[in-house]
Design a protein around this motif. Sequence first.
Motif, PDB file in Angstrom:
ATOM      1  N   LEU A   1      39.395  37.616  52.071  1.00 44.37           N
ATOM      2  CA  LEU A   1      40.322  36.535  51.728  1.00 44.37           C
ATOM      3  C   LEU A   1      39.649  35.467  50.872  1.00 44.37           C
ATOM      4  O   LEU A   1      40.238  34.954  49.918  1.00 44.37           O
ATOM      5  N   ASN A   2      38.429  35.124  51.219  1.00 43.40           N
ATOM      6  CA  ASN A   2      37.717  34.065  50.501  1.00 43.40           C
ATOM      7  C   ASN A   2      37.317  34.457  49.085  1.00 43.40           C
ATOM      8  O   ASN A   2      36.981  33.593  48.282  1.00 43.40           O
ATOM      9  N   HIS A   3      37.356  35.753  48.773  1.00 48.11           N
ATOM     10  CA  HIS A   3      37.034  36.201  47.420  1.00 48.11           C
ATOM     11  C   HIS A   3      38.287  36.407  46.565  1.00 48.11           C
ATOM     12  O   HIS A   3      38.183  36.782  45.399  1.00 48.11           O
ATOM     13  N   LEU A   4      39.448  36.164  47.141  1.00 48.14           N
ATOM     14  CA  LEU A   4      40.694  36.255  46.386  1.00 48.14           C
ATOM     15  C   LEU A   4      41.129  34.863  45.977  1.00 48.14           C
ATOM     16  O   LEU A   4      40.766  33.876  46.616  1.00 48.14           O
ATOM     17  N   GLN A   5      41.927  34.764  44.934  1.00 46.22           N
ATOM     18  CA  GLN A   5      42.333  33.458  44.411  1.00 46.22           C
ATOM     19  C   GLN A   5      43.724  33.035  44.886  1.00 46.22           C
ATOM     20  O   GLN A   5      44.455  32.377  44.160  1.00 46.22           O
ATOM     21  N   TYR A   6      44.075  33.384  46.110  1.00 44.16           N
ATOM     22  CA  TYR A   6      45.397  33.085  46.643  1.00 44.16           C
ATOM     23  C   TYR A   6      45.311  32.030  47.735  1.00 44.16           C
ATOM     24  O   TYR A   6      44.378  32.024  48.532  1.00 44.16           O
ATOM     25  N   GLU A   7      46.329  31.202  47.785  1.00 44.73           N
ATOM     26  CA  GLU A   7      46.481  30.299  48.922  1.00 44.73           C
ATOM     27  C   GLU A   7      46.845  31.174  50.120  1.00 44.73           C
ATOM     28  O   GLU A   7      47.625  32.123  49.988  1.00 44.73           O
ATOM     29  N   TYR A   8      46.254  30.894  51.286  1.00 45.00           N
ATOM     30  CA  TYR A   8      46.588  31.708  52.446  1.00 45.00           C
ATOM     31  C   TYR A   8      46.585  30.876  53.717  1.00 45.00           C
ATOM     32  O   TYR A   8      46.006  29.798  53.781  1.00 45.00           O
ATOM     33  N   ARG A   9      47.255  31.435  54.728  1.00 43.85           N
ATOM     34  CA  ARG A   9      47.314  30.823  56.050  1.00 43.85           C
ATOM     35  C   ARG A   9      47.049  31.919  57.072  1.00 43.85           C
ATOM     36  O   ARG A   9      47.669  32.975  57.017  1.00 43.85           O
ATOM     37  N   VAL A  10      46.126  31.675  57.980  1.00 39.90           N
ATOM     38  CA  VAL A  10      45.781  32.637  59.022  1.00 39.90           C
ATOM     39  C   VAL A  10      46.167  32.048  60.376  1.00 39.90           C
ATOM     40  O   VAL A  10      45.918  30.872  60.641  1.00 39.90           O
ATOM     41  N   TYR A  11      46.760  32.886  61.218  1.00 36.39           N
ATOM     42  CA  TYR A  11      47.057  32.517  62.599  1.00 36.39           C
ATOM     43  C   TYR A  11      46.210  33.412  63.486  1.00 36.39           C
ATOM     44  O   TYR A  11      46.394  34.631  63.503  1.00 36.39           O
ATOM     45  N   ASP A  12      45.252  32.799  64.193  1.00 30.10           N
ATOM     46  CA  ASP A  12      44.357  33.609  65.016  1.00 30.10           C
ATOM     47  C   ASP A  12      44.244  33.101  66.451  1.00 30.10           C
ATOM     48  O   ASP A  12      43.321  33.463  67.170  1.00 30.10           O
ATOM     49  N   THR A  13      45.186  32.281  66.857  1.00 31.48           N
ATOM     50  CA  THR A  13      45.259  31.851  68.254  1.00 31.48           C
ATOM     51  C   THR A  13      46.671  32.136  68.759  1.00 31.48           C
ATOM     52  O   THR A  13      47.595  32.363  67.971  1.00 31.48           O
ATOM     53  N   PHE A  14      46.837  32.102  70.054  1.00 31.05           N
ATOM     54  CA  PHE A  14      48.128  32.399  70.674  1.00 31.05           C
ATOM     55  C   PHE A  14      49.252  31.587  70.033  1.00 31.05           C
ATOM     56  O   PHE A  14      49.102  30.391  69.783  1.00 31.05           O
ATOM     57  N   LEU A  15      50.366  32.242  69.781  1.00 28.55           N
ATOM     58  CA  LEU A  15      51.557  31.578  69.257  1.00 28.55           C
ATOM     59  C   LEU A  15      52.667  31.660  70.291  1.00 28.55           C
ATOM     60  O   LEU A  15      52.883  32.714  70.882  1.00 28.55           O
ATOM     61  N   ASP A  16      53.381  30.558  70.479  1.00 28.02           N
ATOM     62  CA  ASP A  16      54.525  30.637  71.390  1.00 28.02           C
ATOM     63  C   ASP A  16      55.714  31.257  70.642  1.00 28.02           C
ATOM     64  O   ASP A  16      55.664  31.484  69.432  1.00 28.02           O
ATOM     65  N   ASP A  17      56.781  31.527  71.372  1.00 31.29           N
ATOM     66  CA  ASP A  17      57.935  32.219  70.790  1.00 31.29           C
ATOM     67  C   ASP A  17      58.551  31.446  69.626  1.00 31.29           C
ATOM     68  O   ASP A  17      59.003  32.056  68.652  1.00 31.29           O
ATOM     69  N   ILE A  18      58.566  30.133  69.714  1.00 30.09           N
ATOM     70  CA  ILE A  18      59.136  29.317  68.634  1.00 30.09           C
ATOM     71  C   ILE A  18      58.298  29.464  67.366  1.00 30.09           C
ATOM     72  O   ILE A  18      58.838  29.639  66.266  1.00 30.09           O
ATOM     73  N   GLU A  19      56.980  29.420  67.498  1.00 31.31           N
ATOM     74  CA  GLU A  19      56.104  29.583  66.325  1.00 31.31           C
ATOM     75  C   GLU A  19      56.270  30.966  65.699  1.00 31.31           C
ATOM     76  O   GLU A  19      56.318  31.103  64.476  1.00 31.31           O
ATOM     77  N   VAL A  20      56.366  31.982  66.531  1.00 27.06           N
ATOM     78  CA  VAL A  20      56.565  33.342  66.019  1.00 27.06           C
ATOM     79  C   VAL A  20      57.886  33.410  65.257  1.00 27.06           C
ATOM     80  O   VAL A  20      57.949  33.949  64.144  1.00 27.06           O
ATOM     81  N   ALA A  21      58.933  32.841  65.834  1.00 23.73           N
ATOM     82  CA  ALA A  21      60.249  32.840  65.162  1.00 23.73           C
ATOM     83  C   ALA A  21      60.179  32.089  63.834  1.00 23.73           C
ATOM     84  O   ALA A  21      60.762  32.529  62.833  1.00 23.73           O
ATOM     85  N   GLN A  22      59.462  30.965  63.802  1.00 30.14           N
ATOM     86  CA  GLN A  22      59.341  30.205  62.550  1.00 30.14           C
ATOM     87  C   GLN A  22      58.596  31.007  61.486  1.00 30.14           C
ATOM     88  O   GLN A  22      58.970  30.973  60.311  1.00 30.14           O
ATOM     89  N   ILE A  23      57.561  31.741  61.883  1.00 34.02           N
ATOM     90  CA  ILE A  23      56.831  32.574  60.923  1.00 34.02           C
ATOM     91  C   ILE A  23      57.754  33.642  60.351  1.00 34.02           C
ATOM     92  O   ILE A  23      57.764  33.886  59.141  1.00 34.02           O
ATOM     93  N   ARG A  24      58.534  34.286  61.207  1.00 30.69           N
ATOM     94  CA  ARG A  24      59.473  35.307  60.722  1.00 30.69           C
ATOM     95  C   ARG A  24      60.474  34.686  59.752  1.00 30.69           C
ATOM     96  O   ARG A  24      60.747  35.234  58.694  1.00 30.69           O
ATOM     97  N   LYS A  25      61.026  33.541  60.129  1.00 31.42           N
ATOM     98  CA  LYS A  25      62.035  32.874  59.304  1.00 31.42           C
ATOM     99  C   LYS A  25      61.439  32.378  57.993  1.00 31.42           C
ATOM    100  O   LYS A  25      62.065  32.483  56.935  1.00 31.42           O
ATOM    101  N   ALA A  26      60.235  31.843  58.023  1.00 28.21           N
ATOM    102  CA  ALA A  26      59.616  31.248  56.838  1.00 28.21           C
ATOM    103  C   ALA A  26      59.102  32.289  55.848  1.00 28.21           C
ATOM    104  O   ALA A  26      58.980  32.014  54.656  1.00 28.21           O
ATOM    105  N   SER A  27      58.814  33.486  56.318  1.00 30.93           N
ATOM    106  CA  SER A  27      58.288  34.538  55.441  1.00 30.93           C
ATOM    107  C   SER A  27      59.353  34.977  54.450  1.00 30.93           C
ATOM    108  O   SER A  27      60.552  34.916  54.728  1.00 30.93           O
ATOM    109  N   ASP A  28      58.894  35.431  53.296  1.00 30.51           N
ATOM    110  CA  ASP A  28      59.791  35.979  52.284  1.00 30.51           C
ATOM    111  C   ASP A  28      59.647  37.492  52.183  1.00 30.51           C
ATOM    112  O   ASP A  28      60.627  38.207  51.992  1.00 30.51           O
ATOM    113  N   ILE A  29      58.404  37.949  52.276  1.00 30.36           N
ATOM    114  CA  ILE A  29      58.090  39.372  52.173  1.00 30.36           C
ATOM    115  C   ILE A  29      57.168  39.719  53.334  1.00 30.36           C
ATOM    116  O   ILE A  29      56.259  38.960  53.655  1.00 30.36           O
TER     117      ILE A  29
END
Length: 182
Positions: free
Chosen positions: A72-100
């Motif tokens: 990831l650090n060698h690519l030129q893209y903005e990115y966001r990583v989730y590596d800790t527990f997510l509650d159901d609301i956060e998971v739903a927001q990730i699904r909703k916010a994603s485009d692809i």
Amino acid sequence: TTKNESKTKLGWNTKKIAITIGYNLSPNQQHIEILNQFKNEKIKELSDKIQLILPLTYGGTPKYKKQLFEKLNHLQYEYRVYDTFLDDIEVAQIRKASDIMIQLQKTDQFSGSMQEHLFAHNIVITGSWLPYDTLKENNAWFIEIDKIEELATTLLNIMNNFESYWNNTRTNPEVILKLSSW
């Protein structure tokens, strides 16, 4: 909430297409092979329009996680990583916010995560080798590719015709509701 409201709540860039890669840290998700496709020159030209999202909350090893961050650090893209527990609301927001959503893991047993992305009107790219006949038989719309090396061309087509591809997802919530509603 709208897609942009969900992106804002998550701190994502609302001006970019959010591309979610897989749904856990398992090497079975083939993150590194997928990220290699983002080195394609034509895709790199679109890097200012792409934000990569990687949910890595379970599975994998510290060694694999380190390799993934190095990539990831060698690519030129903005990115966001989730590596800790997510509650159901956060998971739903990730699904909703994603485009692809890119779902090119080696094997799967009818992924609930992928169904959630379909339900949220995401454009899903998956492998033709995965067992999604039930989705096809029920007219869910998603894109299948035969090998990871086809991903760059597929993404380029989507990025250049986003609205047209997105319009194809309109019936997916009804299909998923019929198949998987509680």
